[in-house]
Design a protein around this motif. Structure first.
Motif, PDB file in Angstrom:
ATOM      1  N   VAL A   1      -5.470   4.509  -2.400  1.00 56.04           N
ATOM      2  CA  VAL A   1      -5.210   3.077  -2.562  1.00 56.04           C
ATOM      3  C   VAL A   1      -6.175   2.309  -1.676  1.00 56.04           C
ATOM      4  O   VAL A   1      -6.289   2.589  -0.476  1.00 56.04           O
ATOM      5  CB  VAL A   1      -3.760   2.709  -2.181  1.00 56.04           C
ATOM      6  CG1 VAL A   1      -3.553   1.197  -2.259  1.00 56.04           C
ATOM      7  CG2 VAL A   1      -2.765   3.421  -3.087  1.00 56.04           C
ATOM      8  N   SER A   2      -6.882   1.361  -2.272  1.00 57.30           N
ATOM      9  CA  SER A   2      -7.780   0.480  -1.533  1.00 57.30           C
ATOM     10  C   SER A   2      -7.289  -0.947  -1.724  1.00 57.30           C
ATOM     11  O   SER A   2      -7.230  -1.448  -2.856  1.00 57.30           O
ATOM     12  CB  SER A   2      -9.215   0.633  -2.045  1.00 57.30           C
ATOM     13  OG  SER A   2     -10.087  -0.256  -1.381  1.00 57.30           O
ATOM     14  N   ALA A   3      -6.878  -1.596  -0.644  1.00 58.11           N
ATOM     15  CA  ALA A   3      -6.294  -2.930  -0.731  1.00 58.11           C
ATOM     16  C   ALA A   3      -7.267  -3.996  -0.236  1.00 58.11           C
ATOM     17  O   ALA A   3      -7.779  -3.914   0.892  1.00 58.11           O
ATOM     18  CB  ALA A   3      -5.000  -2.995   0.072  1.00 58.11           C
TER      19      ALA A   3
ATOM     20  N   GLU B   1       0.826  -1.211   0.000  1.00 54.25           N
ATOM     21  CA  GLU B   1       0.000   0.000   0.000  1.00 54.25           C
ATOM     22  C   GLU B   1       0.859   1.258   0.000  1.00 54.25           C
ATOM     23  O   GLU B   1       0.603   2.208  -0.756  1.00 54.25           O
ATOM     24  CB  GLU B   1      -0.920   0.002   1.217  1.00 54.25           C
ATOM     25  CG  GLU B   1      -1.993  -1.061   1.199  1.00 54.25           C
ATOM     26  CD  GLU B   1      -2.920  -0.925   2.393  1.00 54.25           C
ATOM     27  OE1 GLU B   1      -3.652   0.077   2.476  1.00 54.25           O
ATOM     28  OE2 GLU B   1      -2.893  -1.822   3.253  1.00 54.25           O
TER      29      GLU B   1
ATOM     30  N   CYS C   1       2.580   1.843  -3.369  1.00 52.56           N
ATOM     31  CA  CYS C   1       1.621   2.262  -4.391  1.00 52.56           C
ATOM     32  C   CYS C   1       1.197   3.718  -4.200  1.00 52.56           C
ATOM     33  O   CYS C   1       1.017   4.455  -5.174  1.00 52.56           O
ATOM     34  CB  CYS C   1       0.393   1.346  -4.383  1.00 52.56           C
ATOM     35  SG  CYS C   1       0.711  -0.309  -5.030  1.00 52.56           S
ATOM     36  N   ARG C   2       1.036   4.139  -2.955  1.00 51.28           N
ATOM     37  CA  ARG C   2       0.659   5.537  -2.689  1.00 51.28           C
ATOM     38  C   ARG C   2       1.741   6.500  -3.154  1.00 51.28           C
ATOM     39  O   ARG C   2       1.462   7.665  -3.461  1.00 51.28           O
ATOM     40  CB  ARG C   2       0.397   5.745  -1.196  1.00 51.28           C
ATOM     41  CG  ARG C   2      -0.903   5.149  -0.701  1.00 51.28           C
ATOM     42  CD  ARG C   2      -1.282   5.677   0.673  1.00 51.28           C
ATOM     43  NE  ARG C   2      -2.485   5.017   1.161  1.00 51.28           N
ATOM     44  CZ  ARG C   2      -2.498   3.969   1.956  1.00 51.28           C
ATOM     45  NH1 ARG C   2      -1.340   3.452   2.372  1.00 51.28           N
ATOM     46  NH2 ARG C   2      -3.628   3.426   2.345  1.00 51.28           N
TER      47      ARG C   2
END
Length: 228
Positions: free
Chosen positions: A210-212, A198, A201-202
């Motif tokens: 970001v939604s994991a 996360e 990716c941010r």
């Protein structure tokens, strides 16, 4: 990951003012070039300060107007004397906000944005190793990273972050991107890897959120989730 730098985003061919540039000429520089501020430089092209529309309007706001329905502003605090003096200024050196807060070409967007936020400024002159003016970067310039295409963001996440940096197989974690919003799915070996994914990716330029939705085979202690 290749972060965009100030050099990638800054404006070149900067319109400059000199110490003795008069008030009216500064107004003309702004109007003729469609800009809202100019850096003020010395004889060696070192930025000394910045004159913005706000600095120029301060002079208008302090004029005596017996018919005004708005009270005359009275600055308070340790900077009040300097503000009042600048309001009476007739040249760039007298009007400018100083000293100049500058960025360097190799800075990241984050570094430039933090300096702007810390000092409540809208733009930064960009200088080289000799402190000579090379460009100017504004808040709108920094926001251009969010104009990146979704497919470019997805390619960087899947190729640079998931494959090359974390050595994950394409079947482990997938990434979908819509308007800069990243949705991650899949399963990894350890739960401790999820916050790392996360965070990386941010940090990709252009990512809004970001939604994991990532599962894991073992938690940080090596224990499998209940029911497995």
């Amino acid at each position: 990951m290749q972060h965009r730098t100030v050099a990638d985003l800054m404006s070149h061919g900067v319109v400059r003012a000199r110490r003795d540039t008069p008030f009216k000429e500064i107004v003309e520089l702004l109007a003729d070039n469609g800009i809202t501020a100019v850096p003020v430089v010395d004889e060696l092209d070192h930025p000394l300060g910045v004159v913005s529309e706000a600095d120029l309007l301060r002079r208008c706001s302090t004029r005596t107007d017996p018919f005004s329905r708005i009270p005359k502003p009275h600055p308070e605090g340790p900077e009040s004397a300097a503000a009042e003096a600048a309001a009476e200024g007739a040249t760039a050196e007298e009007l400018m906000s100083a000293p100049a807060l500058c960025a360097h070409p190799e800075w990241t967007v984050t570094e430039a944005a933090r300096l702007m936020a810390l000092h409540h400024v809208k733009r930064l002159p960009v200088v080289d190793e000799a402190d000579q003016l090379k460009g100017i970067v504004s808040r709108s310039d920094l926001l251009r990273i969010f104009l990146r295409r979704d497919d470019a963001i997805r390619d960087e996440i899947t190729g640079d972050v998931l494959r090359r940096t974390l050595n994950l197989a394409p079947s482990d974690v997938t990434a979908e991107v819509h308007e800069g919003r990243v949705t991650l799915g899949g399963t990894v070996e350890s739960s401790s890897l999820i916050p790392v994914i996360e965070r990386l990716c941010r940090n990709v330029d252009g990512v809004v959120s970001v939604s994991a939705h990532i599962g894991y085979r073992f938690d940080a202690s090596g224990t499998a989730p209940a029911g497995k």
